[in-house]
Every structure is written in C-alpha cells, then in structure tokens.
Motif scaffolding. Structure first.
Motif, PDB file in Angstrom:
ATOM      1  N   LEU A 256       0.597  -1.672   0.310  1.00 47.77           N
ATOM      2  CA  LEU A 256       0.261  -0.449   0.111  1.00 47.77           C
ATOM      3  C   LEU A 256       1.024   0.860   0.464  1.00 47.77           C
ATOM      4  O   LEU A 256       0.005   2.219  -0.615  1.00 47.77           O
ATOM      5  N   PHE A 257       1.992   1.251   0.958  1.00 50.41           N
ATOM      6  CA  PHE A 257       3.289   2.377   0.828  1.00 50.41           C
ATOM      7  C   PHE A 257       3.334   2.726  -0.908  1.00 50.41           C
ATOM      8  O   PHE A 257       3.698   3.879  -0.822  1.00 50.41           O
TER       9      PHE A 257
ATOM     10  N   SER B 223      -7.772   8.041   0.350  1.00 51.09           N
ATOM     11  CA  SER B 223      -6.367   7.398   1.448  1.00 51.09           C
ATOM     12  C   SER B 223      -7.152   7.525   2.924  1.00 51.09           C
ATOM     13  O   SER B 223      -6.616   7.085   3.466  1.00 51.09           O
ATOM     14  N   ILE B 224      -7.999   7.888   2.957  1.00 55.89           N
ATOM     15  CA  ILE B 224      -8.477   7.703   4.511  1.00 55.89           C
ATOM     16  C   ILE B 224      -8.744   6.002   3.706  1.00 55.89           C
ATOM     17  O   ILE B 224      -8.712   5.441   5.136  1.00 55.89           O
TER      18      ILE B 224
ATOM     19  N   LEU C 123      -5.549   4.270   4.857  1.00 52.12           N
ATOM     20  CA  LEU C 123      -5.003   4.751   5.956  1.00 52.12           C
ATOM     21  C   LEU C 123      -5.253   3.386   7.415  1.00 52.12           C
ATOM     22  O   LEU C 123      -5.333   2.737   7.578  1.00 52.12           O
TER      23      LEU C 123
ATOM     24  N   VAL D 181      -4.617  -0.158   6.381  1.00 52.18           N
ATOM     25  CA  VAL D 181      -2.604   0.085   6.975  1.00 52.18           C
ATOM     26  C   VAL D 181      -2.901  -0.085   8.509  1.00 52.18           C
ATOM     27  O   VAL D 181      -2.402  -1.005   9.319  1.00 52.18           O
ATOM     28  N   GLU D 182      -3.963   0.834   8.986  1.00 52.48           N
ATOM     29  CA  GLU D 182      -3.858   0.793  10.673  1.00 52.48           C
ATOM     30  C   GLU D 182      -4.456  -0.692  10.779  1.00 52.48           C
ATOM     31  O   GLU D 182      -3.568  -1.666  12.513  1.00 52.48           O
TER      32      GLU D 182
ATOM     33  N   ARG E  49      -1.920  -3.648  10.531  1.00 51.95           N
ATOM     34  CA  ARG E  49      -1.010  -3.537  11.212  1.00 51.95           C
ATOM     35  C   ARG E  49      -1.489  -3.612  12.691  1.00 51.95           C
ATOM     36  O   ARG E  49      -0.401  -4.737  13.353  1.00 51.95           O
ATOM     37  N   ARG E  50      -2.285  -3.931  13.562  1.00 47.45           N
ATOM     38  CA  ARG E  50      -2.679  -4.043  14.197  1.00 47.45           C
ATOM     39  C   ARG E  50      -2.883  -5.812  14.804  1.00 47.45           C
ATOM     40  O   ARG E  50      -2.409  -6.921  15.078  1.00 47.45           O
TER      41      ARG E  50
END
Lengths: 542, 394
Positions: free
Chosen positions: B320-321, B371-372, B375, B378-379, B382-383
């Motif tokens: 995604l980055f 982008s929301i 985001l 990705v969050e 990550r969790r």
C-alpha cells in the motif's frame, strides 16, 4: 581415546569446521540470490541514473567532438598574450564549423558555450550560415574557369576509387549506397581536398541518403582545393580529369586569383571572432571533462587568471543555496515547535485516546501531497479562506488583505504542515519509551515542574528531536512541488532551479552539477541519520 | 488513578470572573465582526457573568439541563437575528459550549480527571497545554477538511461563497465532479494512474519481499551496504532522482514510455516494501520454517504455506505504501513521462500551476476519501500483524 586429539568430525566424516563453513556459505549464497534480483533492479533503474547525472555534471565532450581540429590547433595558442590565434586556428575552425553546420550541431555547441560566455549562441548560429561566403569566392572562380567544377560527376571521378564510381553509377533509388572509398594517391596529391570531399561524400550518403553523383560538393571542398593547389605542383598529374585540374592549378598560381584570409572571412561574419575572449572560452572548455558546471553552480567561473567569482549581478546560486538552507531550517524549526507538544501529549495520553488522536496525525500523512498543496493554495490566497475569515472577523481590512502566498511565508507554512507528521512520528516513538516515573521521581525529590521537565524529560526526548529534524530537513531541502506552487519567485528552492535547467533552459550539465551538490548535502545528512537513528529503525505510520 | 477527585462547587468569586473572562474572549470575535471589539468584550463578559451567577446562585443544580437548552436556543436566536443562518449555527454552538463551560467551571468538574494534589497553576497548565495541542491538531486537519465542502461549490471560486455560508442549496452542486468524470483529460489521467501504480506496486512488492527475506537471513555479506542502496530511493530528493532518470532513460530510450514510468515508480516504492517487510520479519519465528522443513515441506511450500501467511500483513501494508508512492508521485513522472503518461497528480499539478480550475478540489476530495480508506486498511493490518506476533493486545 585417540580421536580426542584430531579434529571433530561431522556425520559424513568431513571435519566439522569445514562442514559448518560450507553450510554457512550455502546460506550466504542463498540470501544473496534472494537479494540479487532487487539489487540488480535498483542498480539499473535508480543507481545508474544517479551515476549518469554525476557523469553529466563534469562531461564536456561536445566542444572537442564538434571542433576537433580547432581544439587541437588552439592547444599551442597562448591566451595570456592578448593576441588573436594564428591563421591555422581560423582555418581549422572554418572546416569544423562548416561540417558542424551541415550536421546542424553548431547551434548545440553555441548554446553550450553560451552558458560560459553570452553571445556565443548567436555567434555560432550566424557563422553556420555565413561560412559559405568564404568558399563561394573560390567556387565562383573555379566555376568561371571550368563549368565542370560546379558539377557533381567530375568531382566523383576525381576523388573516388574507380570501383566506387562504377558502383555508384549502377546505383538505383532504394538500394543501399556503396560505401565511399578515396582513389589511391589522391590523398597524397590533394590532402585537404580529399579529407573534405570524403566528409562530404560520407555525409551525403549516410545522413541525406543521396548519391554524390547528384549533389554538388560543399563550398568547403572548393576552399580546400584552393589551399591544396596553392601548395602543390600538379604539372606531372595524369589521372582522371587531369586537364581540368592542371588548368585550375595554373589559375591558382596566376597573380589575378582572388583569395580570402580565413580570419577576414570570420571577421566579415561577426566582429566578435576577432575578440580573443571567444577563442579563450573555446580553449578553456575544450577538454572532455570540465569543472565549469560546478564552478557555475557556486557562482564562479574560469578566467584567464584562474578561478574567480562571477559579477555581483550574476550570482544567483549562492543566494538560492542560502535561501534553501534558511527555509529548510525555518521549516525544521517550526516543525519542532509544533510537533513537540503534540508528541508529548500523544505519548502521555491513555492508549485509546492516543490512538484516536494519532489518526489526526496520520490522515495528513496519508493524504496526497497535491491535495495538501492545493488546500494551502485555497487557504492562503488573497481571496482565500483565511483572508476571508480575517476580513469577516474584522481583524484585517478588506483593502489590506494579507499576502501569504507566492512568497517565503507561504512556502514555510505549507511545508511545515506537509512535513509535520514526519516530525511527530519519530518524536512520539522516542517519547513513548520514556518512563513517566522519572519525572515523578524528580518531582518527589523537590524539582519544580520546569526543572523536572528540562533536566529529566527533555534530555531523554532529544534523540526523537534529532531523528525528526534530520528527516524533515532532508525532505525539505529537496522539495520541488510545494515551493513551485505556493513559492512564487521568492519562495523557491534550489530544486526548482534544477527543474528549470532541465526542462526550460536545457542546461543539463548545470542542472546535474546543482543536483550533485544537493545530493552531497543530503548524503551527509543521511549518514548522520544512520549514525544517530540507524536506517533499520525507520518506522512508517507510527 | 486510584484516588478519585471530587467535583467541588467553586465559590462565585472564582467561577463568575473565570467564565466572564472566557465570555470576553469570545466577545472579541463577535464584537470585531460587528464593528467594535471593546463593546464585544464588555457585553460578552457581562452576559456570561450574569449567566454564571444565575446558574450557580439562583437556580438549583437540578435545573442544569433546562438552563443549558435555554442557552443554546437563546444564543442561536440572537445569532440568527444578527447573522442569518450561519449566525444561527454559530450562536447555537456558542450556547452549547458556554452552557457546558458554566457548569464545568462552576461545579469544579474540571478537576475530576486530575490527581487531587495538583495546584491551581498545574491545573491551568494542564488545560492550557491541551488547548495548545488542540490548535496544532486544527492546523493539521483544517486544510484537508476545508477542501471537502469547497469541492461542492456551485461557482468557480476557491473560497466559500455567501450562498454556501447561508447553507443555501443553490450554493452547492456536483458540478466539479461532473467536470471530472466528463472530461477526457481527467479520465485519461485517472486511467494512467490506475495503470501505472498497480504494475509498479506489483514489481516492487515481488522483488522487495524476496529481498527482504534474503536480508533477514542471519548471515548476509555486505548487509549494511546493500540496505543503504535499497533504501536510497527514499532518501535521495525526488528532483535529483527525476533528473538522473530523465538523463539516463532518454539515453536508453525509456523516456516518455509507460515502461520507463513504471520502472521509475517501482524503484521509488521499493524502500517502503523493504522497510515494512523486514520489520515484520523481525518478529518471525524461524523455528516455524525449520519445523515445516522437518515435516517434509520444500522451500517453496514452506514459503507459501508457512511464512507468507504470517508476513502477509507486512507485505500488504508495504504494497500500500508503494502504491500510494506511485499514485501520488508527480516529480519523477513529469520528467520521465510524456504527455501520454499524464497521471492524476500531474494533471493536478498543471491545473494548479496554470489554469486554476476547481475540478482539482473535486479530485482532491476523492483522493482524500481514498487515502482515508488506505489509512484504515494499513492500521487494521498493523494491528492484526501485531496480534499475530503477540506483541500487543491491539
């Protein structure tokens, strides 16, 4: 226990040490094989371009390539003497520029030399057109003597090898042209003419795709013929077209034959050719590699007395570098000021609220750079949101709206906003590792709030400030988009100048030199960052 | 906090001046907007002092709800009389805030979340600091939030029109969105972006993941040097990368082609993949691959069945980055691409620099929504990754 003294053996009987070394080697090779494709990819798609840029910042082959004979002839000229180079140099320049003009390379050379001395561009453009005047003097006289000198075929027979002439006569449109070959002996008889005619014939065949049988030779060939005939005695010549050549030889040696000195011919085109400065510039920039672009990038230039600063009015890059540094520092500093409280708050709030607030930091981080830049353009304009609000509140008079865009202020505000997350995130990750008990301990030992913060908390948060500052500074110093849009003329960076030289002024060498200097600064900072933070510890998105 | 701080009713000598000061401060803005700052301060302070006195000394505490509603309505009505619809909304907000503020100060509620031993100065600093941080958060988010309503502007302006402020439906329209979807230039740019970014992402994710696995092996010769080279596209300023690529790609005939742009963007995305995937691999338990090998799985099976599922969150967020890097990239594409490869950001850039058209704001809004979404993904990843590795409860 006789085995105890020998080397320890692995199951298959080889010494354990060797066996382990082999296993390790296999592991290393496997790891490298996994990395190799990417490494190759990055080397080709990224490192090679950077290397190319570094190369271009010193590369200067165009002068020696376009003017090979002139640069050679100029080598013995002493620029200190304030005298013009001798006739040989002018002669070499005549032939060089003539062929360059045929190849349409003289304007490129002119614009290259124009970076070093203004006026060179138009000088070369004019000369490309005007050099025919010199040759026409000879061409006309030869023509008056014998109309055949103005026809293609006699020249082909005179200069070309018989096999080539035969092949050329059989040639039909659409077929490949036979490669040109000089007739045996003609190079000894008429060296200059042979050289020029060979250039003409090859050029006509390869670049134009035409037959030299149909094209009359360049005037430079006639000039060369005159020079050769004046020097040589051709009374014994009996090859093709012997009569015609002998007649020409006799005419050249006769007293009434009109000649032109190359120097006068150049002066006729432009008086500037009689200025030693022009020749000095050509001589200085004839080596294949030059430091000229770098000197230019730091507002210096080569002069006969060595390297010196440019005129006060022409110094722009020092100013730009200083401005880039100053503004990057301002941006870094304002980022520190704004990020420190936020990072402190995030690190000291309970997990749940901190995560919620973190979204407010990450949202700008993830939003497109152009969205944020256009948002600032909308906000900062004179008819924009901030000014409208201030006017509505009565804080600013409608006639005296604040100018916040197209200057340094606009760039600093917008870039501070854009780079702020890059400061908050490293600070936050350092601050969240500081145990809160230290500050409490300091307070219970009698420290005031300020002392507890300044002597206990702040020193522990310094690594975060350092990491964030270097990151923000590195990013800021090379920024292009935002200064281009909100910076106007006073708020632009060195990167905008680089882009200008690549796409508008086409001075690629200077762009490459500026880029190399910028790259050097960034790499030093990167090295520092690696030493302080460690590149492995870069975190993304909190 | 084990110790509960009780809310203590504050004396009128404290609460009346405190609330009056806040009222005076708000009065500055209302006053200047109406012509006289001094009068605004004076009236605001008087009004709020009176209301505080009313709430604390006259009305019983159980009337709180009634008084707060009355304040919202009263302020909103006054606002409507002075400034129409926006005045009504602003007035209502003021009323709501001061209704809450009067009781928050008057009944000492502000102390309940703090330790009981703090001095008055520390309490003031605590809240002052939060207000300061709030202002910085406003600075961070406002530019993005301002773009959203402006993209529905019915006029070709970059600012709020009077109609918009009056919440007049005529002031709003989907005009700019229609422009975006109707213009062939923007659609071509969108198609280019959607073509280039996924291919570039695919290249950087495939090569990057392999290399990251290689780099996380225990014995890698020249690890530091290789890492430095692979990370360098992130460190070198974009303009320098762009310049170098422009020179080099025009030498080898890639300038102005899709392949050139994709290659350049893949190179720029690689550091992100390397960083996220190596970070995920730090927590990877290597005994799992040994166990798989022990049970007869070949290296390929081990990779796809054991390692890949565990590092997948890292790979996806790295991807995604890389995607957003390519999708958002302007500088390199301007130099390496030609008019045929115009991407969305490039189109926005030219739009901002030359003919300013509010269509840009519609595009910006769409990109913010995208982008929301990214985001959030990705969050969540990550969790999930941290949960899988048992690093945090999430």
């Amino acid at each position: 226990m006789s085995t105890a003294s020998g080397p320890v053996l692995a199951a298959d009987g080889t010494p354990l040490k060797r066996s382990l070394a082999r296993a390790l080697r296999v592991q290393k090779i496997r790891a490298l094989l996994l990395i190799a494709p990417l490494l190759l990819f990055v080397l080709v798609s990224f490192v090679a371009p950077i290397a190319d840029m570094l190369f271009r910042s010193v590369e200067n082959q165009i002068v020696a390539e376009t003017l090979p004979r002139t640069t050679k002839a100029l080598r013995s000229w002493d620029p200190e003497a304030q005298e013009l180079p001798d006739e040989a140099v002018f002669e070499a320049a005549y032939y060089d520029i003539f062929i360059a003009a045929e190849r349409k390379q003289h304007t490129r050379l002119g614009s290259r030399l124009n970076y070093e001395q203004t006026g060179m561009s138009s000088l070369f453009r004019k000369s490309g057109r005007g050099l025919d005047d010199i040759g026409e003097v000879y061409q006309d006289q030869f023509k008056d003597l014998d109309r055949n000198w103005d026809e293609p075929e006699p020249w082909v027979e005179l200069m070309g090898a018989p096999s080539w002439v035969a092949a050329l006569q059989d040639w039909e449109k659409g077929q490949p042209l036979p490669p040109f070959a000089l007739r045996d002996g003609v190079a000894d008889l008429l060296p200059l003419t042979a050289r020029e005619y060979a250039l003409f014939a090859r050029f006509t065949q390869q670049e134009d795709g035409k037959s030299p049988l149909k094209e009359e030779p360049w005037t430079a060939v006639h000039t060369a013929l005159y020079t050769d005939l004046a020097a040589a005695d051709l009374s014994g010549y009996d090859g093709p077209r012997a009569e015609m050549l002998r007649a020409a030889d006799a005419a050249v040696d006769a007293p009434g034959f009109e000649t032109v000195r190359f120097r006068d011919g150049f002066a006729e085109i432009d008086e500037d050719w009689l200025s030693p400065d022009v020749w000095r510039t050509i001589q200085i920039y004839s080596p294949a590699y030059t430091s000229g672009y770098f000197l230019n990038a730091v507002d210096m230039q080569k002069t006969p007395e060595g390297v010196g600063l440019r005129d006060e009015r022409e110094r722009i890059y020092g100013l730009l570098f200083k401005r880039t540094m100053f503004m990057s520092l301002m941006i870094t500093f304002s980022c520190i000021l704004l990020a420190y409280p936020v990072a402190y708050l995030l690190a000291n709030l309970p997990m749940r609220s901190a995560n919620l607030l973190m979204i407010l930091v990450l949202l700008p981080f993830w939003t497109s750079l152009l969205v944020r830049t256009s948002a600032w353009k909308v906000m900062l304009q004179q008819q924009g949101v901030i000014n409208d609000t201030l006017v509505w509140l009565g804080l600013v008079d409608d006639a005296a709206r604040l100018v916040m865009i197209n200057n340094q202020l606009g760039t600093i505000i917008a870039m501070t906003h854009i780079l702020l997350p890059f400061m908050i995130l490293p600070m936050y990750s350092v601050m969240s590792t500081i145990p809160p008990s230290y500050v409490r301990a300091a307070k219970s030992l009698g420290a005031s709030n300020w002392t507890a913060f300044w002597r206990v908390y702040f020193p522990q948060s310094v690594p975060g400030i350092g990491a964030g500052s270097i990151l923000v500074f590195i990013l800021a110093i090379g920024y292009y988009i935002t200064p281009e849009i909100v910076g106007g003329t006073t708020g632009t960076f060195i990167s905008n100048r680089i882009a200008y030289h690549i796409s508008s002024s086409l001075n690629w060498g200077l762009a490459a030199a500026l880029g190399t200097i910028l790259l050097g600064v960034v790499l030093v900072l990167y090295w520092a960052y690696d030493r302080i933070v460690g590149i492995d510890n870069v975190k993304l998105g909190g | 906090m084990a110790v509960e701080t009780q809310a203590i009713r504050q004396p009128l000598s404290f609460s009346v001046p405190a609330v009056a000061a806040a009222g005076g401060f708000a009065g500055i803005f209302v006053g200047t907007a109406q012509g006289s700052a001094l009068l605004g301060i004076f009236l605001g302070a008087i009004l709020l002092a009176g209301l505080t006195w009313l709430a604390m000394a006259v009305l019983p505490e159980r009337q709180e709800r009634m008084l707060r509603w009355a304040m919202i309505l009263g302020f909103a009505l006054v606002g409507a009389l002075v400034g129409g619809v926006p005045g009504f909304v602003l007035g209502g907000l003021f009323g709501w805030f001061f209704g809450w503020f009067v009781y928050w100060i008057g009944l000492g509620r502000y102390r309940t979340t703090l330790p009981p031993y703090l001095t008055a100065g520390q309490v003031l600093w605590h809240y002052g600091f939060r207000v300061l941080c709030g202002a910085i958060f406003v600075f961070l988010v406002t530019p993005i939030l301002v773009v959203l309503p402006l993209s529905f502007n019915a006029e070709n302006f970059f600012t709020f029109t009077p109609e918009m402020l009056r919440f007049d439906p005529a002031g709003y329209s989907l005009k700019h969105y229609r422009d975006f979807f109707g213009s062939s230039e923007w659609q071509q740019a969108l198609r280019n972006s959607l073509l280039i970014a996924p291919v570039a992402t695919l290249i950087s994710v495939c090569l990057g993941t392999l290399a990251a696995i290689g780099l996380s092996q225990p014995h890698v010769p020249f690890r530091q040097a290789i890492m430095a080279i692979l990370i360098s596209p992130m460190i070198v300023p974009l303009i320098i990368s762009a310049a170098g690529m422009y020179f080099f790609y025009s030498r080898i005939g890639l300038q102005g082609t899709y392949a050139g742009v994709v290659l350049a963007h893949a190179a720029l995305g690689i550091p992100f993949v390397i960083i996220t995937v190596t970070a995920t691999l730090v927590g990877f338990d290597r005994s799992l691959t040994r166990a798989a090998a022990n049970m007869g799985a070949g290296p390929v099976t081990t990779f796809f069945r054991v390692q890949m599922p565990l590092i997948l969150p890292g790979v996806i967020s790295g991807g995604l980055f890389a995607f957003i890097t390519s999708f958002d990239e302007v500088v390199v594409v301007i130099f390496v691409g030609s008019a045929n490869q115009q991407t969305l950001p490039w189109q926005m850039f030219t739009g901002l620099r030359e003919q300013i058209s509010p269509t840009i704001l519609a595009v910006a809004t769409i990109l913010v929504v995208v982008s929301i979404g990214l985001l959030t993904t990705v969050e969540l990843l990550r969790r999930r990754s941290e949960k899988l590795r048992g690093m945090s409860p999430g």
